[in-house]
Write an enzyme that holds these catalytic residues in place. Structure first.
Site, PDB file in Angstrom:
ATOM      1  N   LYS A   1       0.855  -1.190   0.000  1.00  0.00           N
ATOM      2  CA  LYS A   1       0.000   0.000   0.000  1.00  0.00           C
ATOM      3  C   LYS A   1       0.892   1.242   0.000  1.00  0.00           C
ATOM      4  O   LYS A   1       1.904   1.267   0.719  1.00  0.00           O
ATOM      5  CB  LYS A   1      -0.900  -0.030   1.249  1.00  0.00           C
ATOM      6  CG  LYS A   1      -1.963   1.069   1.287  1.00  0.00           C
ATOM      7  CD  LYS A   1      -2.917   0.893   2.467  1.00  0.00           C
ATOM      8  CE  LYS A   1      -3.998   1.937   2.512  1.00  0.00           C
ATOM      9  NZ  LYS A   1      -4.945   1.776   3.622  1.00  0.00           N
TER      10      LYS A   1
ATOM     11  N   SER B   1     -10.333  -0.544   6.755  1.00  0.00           N
ATOM     12  CA  SER B   1      -9.726  -0.489   5.418  1.00  0.00           C
ATOM     13  C   SER B   1      -9.007  -1.733   4.937  1.00  0.00           C
ATOM     14  O   SER B   1      -8.574  -1.773   3.785  1.00  0.00           O
ATOM     15  CB  SER B   1      -8.762   0.687   5.337  1.00  0.00           C
ATOM     16  OG  SER B   1      -9.485   1.861   5.159  1.00  0.00           O
TER      17      SER B   1
ATOM     18  N   SER C   1      -9.928   1.888   2.570  1.00  0.00           N
ATOM     19  CA  SER C   1      -9.024   2.631   1.723  1.00  0.00           C
ATOM     20  C   SER C   1      -7.957   1.779   1.039  1.00  0.00           C
ATOM     21  O   SER C   1      -7.289   2.260   0.132  1.00  0.00           O
ATOM     22  CB  SER C   1      -8.304   3.694   2.564  1.00  0.00           C
ATOM     23  OG  SER C   1      -7.481   3.069   3.543  1.00  0.00           O
TER      24      SER C   1
END
Ligand code: GLN
Length: 485
Positions: free
Chosen positions: A76, A175, A151
């Site tokens: 990420k 998330s 997210s």
């Protein structure tokens, strides 16, 4: 090769059936051909990945390796990666090349895992649909009209599209679990303090926690083995032995006591999602578990408490992005104040600015007691609810989100409807507990996961519970059709 799980790839590498260079090249090819339609990567680090793969092959040949040596992964884009752009999905960090490596990515690098690239995400991890990224929305590989969840939507989509076998994500209010659920993959948010936050760009420091996103629970266990552990550089990281998370995956579930929080099955839950979750729970009964209804009476207060605490912490954390030291700076500032104002208004997106405003307001003198202190008190009540429920049963189960993935654009005009996506996930972050999502079915062709919640440091148990389910179901092995490369 991409059909293989991470565990199978590890075996193939060990048996010499494939090399890390071949595997890495294969994924880089897939990313190039397939990712333009999903937008799951912000940065692809091809040359670096191939060089690391060559080194991993040499390590294997020299007998110096572990299960992840040579395995390509995606990170990420909020983990700082030395020498590589780390954008956090934001214009304000679009030009930021991290000068150091986060502990999580350093652990993977030291284990010999390969970084394929950095995945797309909601700006500063604020969002539930991955539509808040400066780099554009991510599309759900199961249906490109749908959001992937957020997210960590880029990480979830790249696993679903088999553009990596494992990825890192972070979970501040859901998330990891919510996008895992919506993309039909497995994801676990560990107990707060289990994984170091050092070098992770902070959103809400008392809630943020990193975890793995993979196709199977076994793969997640293999990644967590590398991620978890004490780090003196993170003062909230717990100094507690890390078990081998793969050791107990096969333990029988006879006698497992599952609690169903009645608040998680109340009004607002889509009937299709409820059906998938209840069917999954029936599978557990067949595996020897017993079911009991429990209650989390303060669950409804979690959402408002979170949306005070998280923005408050974010408003403090994000004050460092001021256009002076690093990141975006506006053109021709008139004076210092103009530089701050315009760099921040031009560099941050709308949702991030909204959260900074809310957070600054909640922390301001005169409002602090009414909002921030009150939210902290609610946080304690939420934690107590979980402690009580988890003294009656071993784990809790329920949905991750009230609906399956919705269409792109469907909730962008109304922040509160977007915040409601987090209703079943954020209470866990407030309490610091571990939670996991495993693929459990589909509603109108869009994946739905089952959420499993454990006691502090029960990651091994959750992975065991997820793995046993995956041995009697095949939701986690299904993949979107039409992906050829
Ligand atoms: N959707 C939540 C938020 O926007 C959670 C995000 C997260 O876990 N990073 O804050």
């Amino acid at each position: 090769m991409h059909e293989k799980t991470l565990a199978e790839q590890s075996k193939a590498l060990a048996a010499g059936e494939i090399s890390s260079v071949e595997l890495t090249q294969h994924y880089l090819g897939r990313i190039e051909t397939l990712d333009p339609q999903f937008n799951s990567y912000i940065t692809v680090t091809g040359d670096q990945a191939l060089e690391a793969a060559r080194q991993a092959d040499a390590r294997r040949a020299a007998g110096d390796f572990n299960a992840l040596t040579g395995i390509p992964l995606a990170h990420k884009d909020l983990f700082c990666t030395e020498g590589v752009r780390t954008s956090c999905g934001s214009k304000i960090l679009d030009n930021f090349i991290a000068p150091y490596e986060s502990t999580v990515t350093a652990n993977f690098r030291d284990a010999g895992a390969i970084m394929l690239g950095k995945t797309n995400m909601d700006e500063f991890a604020m969002g539930s649909s991955n539509e808040n990224s400066f780099y554009g929305a991510v599309k759900n590989p199961w249906d490109i009209k749908a959001i992937p969840g957020g997210s960590s939507g880029g990480s979830a989509a790249c696993i679903a599209a088999q553009l990596a076998a494992g990825a890192t994500g972070t979970d501040t209010g859901g998330s990891i679990r919510q996008p895992a659920s919506m993309c039909g993959i497995t994801g676990i948010k560990p107990t707060y303090g289990r994984v170091s936050r050092w070098g992770m760009i902070a959103y809400a420091s008392s809630l943020d926690q990193a975890g793995p996103m993979t196709r199977t629970a076994e793969d997640a266990a293999m990644m967590l083995n590398v991620m978890a552990g004490f780090d003196p550089k993170d003062s909230t990281c717990i100094n507690k032995e890390v078990p081998d998370y793969t050791a107990d995956l096969d333990k029988p579930l006879d006698g497992l006591k599952i609690g169903l929080p009645k608040e998680f099955f109340a009004e607002g839950l889509d009937s299709g999602v409820e059906q998938v979750v209840r069917d999954a729970i029936r599978e557990y009964e067949k595996l020897g578990a017993t079911i009991k209804e429990v209650s989390l009476p303060n669950a409804a207060l979690s959402l408002p408490a979170y949306y005070v605490i998280a923005p408050a912490e974010a408003s403090t954390n994000l004050s460092r992005f001021d256009g002076v030291r690093f990141g975006y700076r506006c053109e021709n500032p008139k004076n210092l104040e103009d530089l701050y104002k315009r760099s921040r208004s031009e560099g941050f997106g709308e949702e991030v600015q909204r959260r900074i405003l809310v957070g600054t307001y909640a922390l301001s003198s005169g409002y602090y007691d009414a909002y921030y202190r009150k939210a902290q008190q609610i946080r304690r009540l939420v934690r107590e609810d979980f402690t009580k429920a988890l003294s009656e049963v071993d784990v809790l189960m329920g949905p991750n989100a009230p609906t399956p993935a919705f269409d792109l654009g469907a909730n962008t005009k109304d922040p509160v409807s977007m915040y409601l996506q987090d209703i079943y996930t954020i209470s866990l972050n407030l309490a610091g507990l571990p939670g996991m999502s495993v693929p459990a079915g589909f509603v109108n062709g869009r994946p739905v996961g089952l959420q499993i919640i454990g006691r502090d440091f029960d990651e091994a148990r959750l992975l065991n519970i997820g793995h046993k389910f995956q041995q009697v179901t095949d939701w986690h092995l299904q993949s979107p059709t039409g992906l050829t490369a």
